[in-house]
Design an enzyme around this catalytic site. Structure first.
Site, PDB file in Angstrom:
ATOM      1  N   CYS A  83       0.798  -1.229   0.000  1.00 22.17           N
ATOM      2  CA  CYS A  83       0.000   0.000   0.000  1.00 22.17           C
ATOM      3  C   CYS A  83       0.831   1.280   0.000  1.00 22.17           C
ATOM      4  O   CYS A  83       0.287   2.378  -0.070  1.00 22.17           O
ATOM      5  CB  CYS A  83      -0.933  -0.008   1.206  1.00 22.17           C
ATOM      6  SG  CYS A  83      -1.853  -1.553   1.346  1.00 22.17           S
TER       7      CYS A  83
ATOM      8  N   LYS B  14      -9.688   7.979   1.939  1.00 26.33           N
ATOM      9  CA  LYS B  14     -10.151   6.590   1.799  1.00 26.33           C
ATOM     10  C   LYS B  14     -11.577   6.440   2.307  1.00 26.33           C
ATOM     11  O   LYS B  14     -12.237   5.433   2.011  1.00 26.33           O
ATOM     12  CB  LYS B  14      -9.218   5.636   2.555  1.00 26.33           C
ATOM     13  CG  LYS B  14      -7.850   5.443   1.896  1.00 26.33           C
ATOM     14  CD  LYS B  14      -7.020   4.418   2.649  1.00 26.33           C
ATOM     15  CE  LYS B  14      -5.648   4.194   2.003  1.00 26.33           C
ATOM     16  NZ  LYS B  14      -4.745   5.350   2.169  1.00 26.33           N
TER      17      LYS B  14
ATOM     18  N   HIS C 270      -2.839   8.041   5.822  1.00 25.67           N
ATOM     19  CA  HIS C 270      -3.058   6.709   5.251  1.00 25.67           C
ATOM     20  C   HIS C 270      -4.462   6.256   5.626  1.00 25.67           C
ATOM     21  O   HIS C 270      -5.194   5.751   4.784  1.00 25.67           O
ATOM     22  CB  HIS C 270      -1.998   5.743   5.775  1.00 25.67           C
ATOM     23  CG  HIS C 270      -2.015   4.414   5.093  1.00 25.67           C
ATOM     24  ND1 HIS C 270      -1.931   4.286   3.727  1.00 25.67           N
ATOM     25  CD2 HIS C 270      -2.123   3.145   5.582  1.00 25.67           C
ATOM     26  CE1 HIS C 270      -1.978   3.001   3.405  1.00 25.67           C
ATOM     27  NE2 HIS C 270      -2.096   2.294   4.514  1.00 25.67           N
TER      28      HIS C 270
ATOM     29  N   GLU D 175      -1.225   5.501  13.495  1.00 26.63           N
ATOM     30  CA  GLU D 175      -0.898   6.670  12.675  1.00 26.63           C
ATOM     31  C   GLU D 175      -1.140   7.953  13.456  1.00 26.63           C
ATOM     32  O   GLU D 175      -0.369   8.907  13.371  1.00 26.63           O
ATOM     33  CB  GLU D 175      -1.703   6.678  11.380  1.00 26.63           C
ATOM     34  CG  GLU D 175      -1.223   7.759  10.405  1.00 26.63           C
ATOM     35  CD  GLU D 175      -1.895   7.707   9.040  1.00 26.63           C
ATOM     36  OE1 GLU D 175      -1.461   8.458   8.147  1.00 26.63           O
ATOM     37  OE2 GLU D 175      -2.862   6.930   8.863  1.00 26.63           O
TER      38      GLU D 175
ATOM     39  N   HIS E 135      -9.785   1.729  -0.115  1.00 29.94           N
ATOM     40  CA  HIS E 135      -8.328   1.576  -0.104  1.00 29.94           C
ATOM     41  C   HIS E 135      -7.877   0.943  -1.406  1.00 29.94           C
ATOM     42  O   HIS E 135      -8.171  -0.224  -1.680  1.00 29.94           O
ATOM     43  CB  HIS E 135      -7.924   0.724   1.093  1.00 29.94           C
ATOM     44  CG  HIS E 135      -6.446   0.673   1.340  1.00 29.94           C
ATOM     45  ND1 HIS E 135      -5.519   1.283   0.516  1.00 29.94           N
ATOM     46  CD2 HIS E 135      -5.723   0.067   2.333  1.00 29.94           C
ATOM     47  CE1 HIS E 135      -4.305   1.061   0.978  1.00 29.94           C
ATOM     48  NE2 HIS E 135      -4.406   0.318   2.078  1.00 29.94           N
TER      49      HIS E 135
ATOM     50  N   PHE F 293       1.685  -3.234   4.053  1.00 33.01           N
ATOM     51  CA  PHE F 293       2.042  -4.533   4.616  1.00 33.01           C
ATOM     52  C   PHE F 293       3.530  -4.789   4.390  1.00 33.01           C
ATOM     53  O   PHE F 293       4.097  -4.425   3.360  1.00 33.01           O
ATOM     54  CB  PHE F 293       1.248  -5.649   3.932  1.00 33.01           C
ATOM     55  CG  PHE F 293      -0.164  -5.817   4.433  1.00 33.01           C
ATOM     56  CD1 PHE F 293      -0.677  -5.020   5.435  1.00 33.01           C
ATOM     57  CD2 PHE F 293      -0.990  -6.796   3.889  1.00 33.01           C
ATOM     58  CE1 PHE F 293      -1.978  -5.176   5.892  1.00 33.01           C
ATOM     59  CE2 PHE F 293      -2.291  -6.972   4.330  1.00 33.01           C
ATOM     60  CZ  PHE F 293      -2.787  -6.158   5.332  1.00 33.01           C
TER      61      PHE F 293
END
Length: 424
Positions: free
Chosen positions: A175, A346, A314, A325, A351, A410
Site C-alpha cells: 500500500c 479513503k 493513510h 498513525e 483503499h 504490509f
C-alpha cells in the site's frame, strides 16, 4: 545544487470519478464511491461492499483492439496517464491536437521516464486463466497471460505508447507503492537523470480471490452500509474497504516546465521512505516507523514540522493503522499536532492498495491548488486517544502551503510525500 521539481499534469480514475475534474468535485462534495460489489457474486462472502470504478470506458482513450490483451489494472493506469500527459501538454500533433499513441515532441525520449506501482497486478487475469486451465486444460491458457498479469506492465505500456525511454520501473511495496513511485520519480528528476517522469499507482483487485484473501485475514470491513463501511478514525471502524483505480502525476524539472510554458500545479519538495522491520501485516507499535518516515520527508524538504498544514493520512479504517498513525503524528508534531488538519480520503475512495498513494497525491495537489481540505466522511465519534482534527463529514476551506501525504504498507513499508503550493 538539487533541481526543483514541479507537478505539471494530473490524471485519475477512481471510485469517486473517472477524471480529475469529476473526482475532485465529488471529493469536495464528500461523495462516497462505495457500494455493493457488482463484479462477482458475493453470496458466500461476509464482505459485500467495495469501492468500484463506475462506467469505465477505456476505449475512449485507449486502442480498442489492444484492450483485450491489457489487464484492468493496466487499463486504469494507462487511462489516467493519458489524462495526465494531455493535461501537461506533452504529446501534441503539429496542428496542436492531441491523441493517444503520440510521441513526446517536447523532450528527448530518453529524458522522460515512467514509474508506476501496483501491489498485486493482474489478479483477475490470474484467476481467469487458472479457471481455464482447470476446466479446459493448460494448453488453453492465454499466451498473453504473463504480460497481462505482471505488475510492471502498467509502467511498460505507458512508456511503449509514448516512446518514453528513460527509467521505467514498478516499485512493489504493497500500500506504499504509489507514493514510493512518486517519491522515486521525484528523486530521478531532482538529481538530473530525467527531466520529466510519469508516476503514480494503480490497482484492480476487487475479485473473488482478492476479496476472500483480505476478508479471511479479517482486514476488510463486513459492514453492508456503504456510509459506515470505510470510516477512518471512527471508534466503530472494523476494517478497510477494497477500492480500485489509478492516480498519475507528471513531475517535471522546474526550468524545463517554465521554458515550455507548462501549467504548474504545485511543487514536490520532500520524500521519505523506510521500513518498520516489525511484522508482515501489523504496523510497528505506536507507529514508530511511520513517525520516522514523516521525519525523513520533513528533513528532505528542509522545512519545520510547523510548516505542514494538512496531512492526507493513510487512514485505512482499520483498528491498528488509525490508532498508530495518530500516535505517529503526535510523536512527530508534538503539541502542534492538534493544529493540523488530518483527514483520510479513503473514506470516499476505499483503499486502492498500490494505487492509493497515486490517487491521494492527486488529491493533495488539488487541495493546495484550491485551498481545500477534504473530509473524513462518515466519521462520527473517535476514541479518547484519537483527538486530532480529522475534518469529520465535510471538507473545509483553508490556506494551505505544505501538504504531507502518508502511505503505509504490509511488510512495514512506509512512504511519505510533501507537496508545496507553487510560488515563482
Amino acid at each position: 545544487m538539487m533541481r526543483r521539481v514541479v507537478v505539471t499534469g494530473l490524471g485519475t480514475v477512481n471510485p469517486t470519478g473517472n477524471s480529475v475534474k469529476e473526482s475532485w468535485a465529488s471529493v469536495k462534495e464528500s461523495k462516497i464511491g462505495i457500494g455493493k460489489i457488482t463484479s462477482f457474486d458475493t453470496t458466500d462472502y461476509k464482505v459485500k461492499v467495495a469501492a468500484e470504478v463506475k462506467d469505465f470506458e477505456p476505449a475512449t482513450k485507449l486502442d480498442k483492439k489492444e484492450l483485450r490483451h491489457i489487464a484492468r489494472f493496466t487499463q486504469l493506469a494507462m487511462y489516467a496517464a493519458e489524462e495526465a500527459i494531455e493535461d501537461a501538454g506533452l504529446c501534441k500533433e503539429e496542428d496542436g491536437s492531441y491523441k493517444f499513441d503520440t510521441k513526446v515532441s517536447e523532450i528527448p525520449a530518453d529524458r522522460c521516464g515512467v514509474i508506476v506501482s501496483s501491489g498485486i497486478g493482474g489478479l483477475d487475469e490470474i484467476e481467469k486463466n487458472d479457471q481455464k486451465a482447470q476446466t479446459k486444460g493448460y494448453n488453453f491458457v492465454s499466451p498473453f497471460f504473463v504480460p497481462m498479469a505482471i505488475c510492471n506492465m502498467a509502467a511498460a505500456r505507458i512508456a511503449i505508447a509514448h516512446g518514453f525511454k528513460g527509467m521505467c520501473t514498478c516499485p512493489v511495496t504493497a500500500c506504499a507503492g504509489g507514493s514510493n513511485a512518486i517519491g522515486d520519480a521525484f528523486f530521478r528528476v531532482r538529481d538530473g537523470y530525467e527531466d520529466v517522469m510519469i508516476c503514480g499507482g494503480t490497482e484492480s483487485s476487487i475479485t473473488p480471490l482478492g476479496i476472500a484473501g483480505f476478508q479471511n485475514m479479517k482486514a476488510l470491513s463486513d459492514t453492508e452500509d456503504p456510509e459506515r463501511a470505510s470510516i477512518p478514525f471512527d471508534k466503530n471502524r472494523n476494517g478497510f474497504v477494497m477500492g480500485e483505480g489509478s492516480g498519475i502525476l507528471v513531475l517535471e524539472e522546474y526550468e524545463h516546465a517554465v521554458k515550455r510554458g507548462a501549467h504548474i500545479y504545485a511543487e514536490i519538495v520532500g520524500y521519505g521512505s523506510n521500513c518498520d522491520a516489525y511484522h508482515i501485516t501489523s504496523p510497528s507499535p505506536d507507529g514508530q516507523g511511520g513517525a520516522a518516515c514523516m521525519k525523513l520527508a520533513i528533513k528532505d524538504a528542509g522545512i519545520d514540522e510547523k510548516d505542514v498544514d494538512y496531512i492526507n493520512a493513510h487512514g485505512t479504517s482499520t483498528s491498528l493503522n488509525d490508532k498508530y498513525e495518530t500516535a505517529a503524528i503526535k510523536s512527530v508534531f508534538g503539541d502542534y499536532a492538534k493544529d493540523l488538519y488530518v483527514s483520510s480520503t479513503k473514506s470516499m475512495t476505499g483503499h486502492l492498495l498500490g494505487g492509493a498513494g497515486g490517487v491521494e497525491a492527486v488529491f493533495s495537489v488539488k487541495a493546495l491548488e484550491d485551498g481545500f481540505v477534504p473530509a473524513t466522511v462518515g466519521l462520527k465519534e473517535t476514541e479518547p486517544e484519537m483527538d486530532l482534527n480529522y475534518v469529520p463529514r465535510k471538507g473545509v476551506n483553508a490556506d494551505l502551503k505544505y501538504v504531507l501525504s502518508n502511505s503505509l504498507g504490509f511488510g512495514g513499508h512506509n512512504a511519505c510525500l510533501i507537496f508545496k503550493r507553487y510560488e515563482n
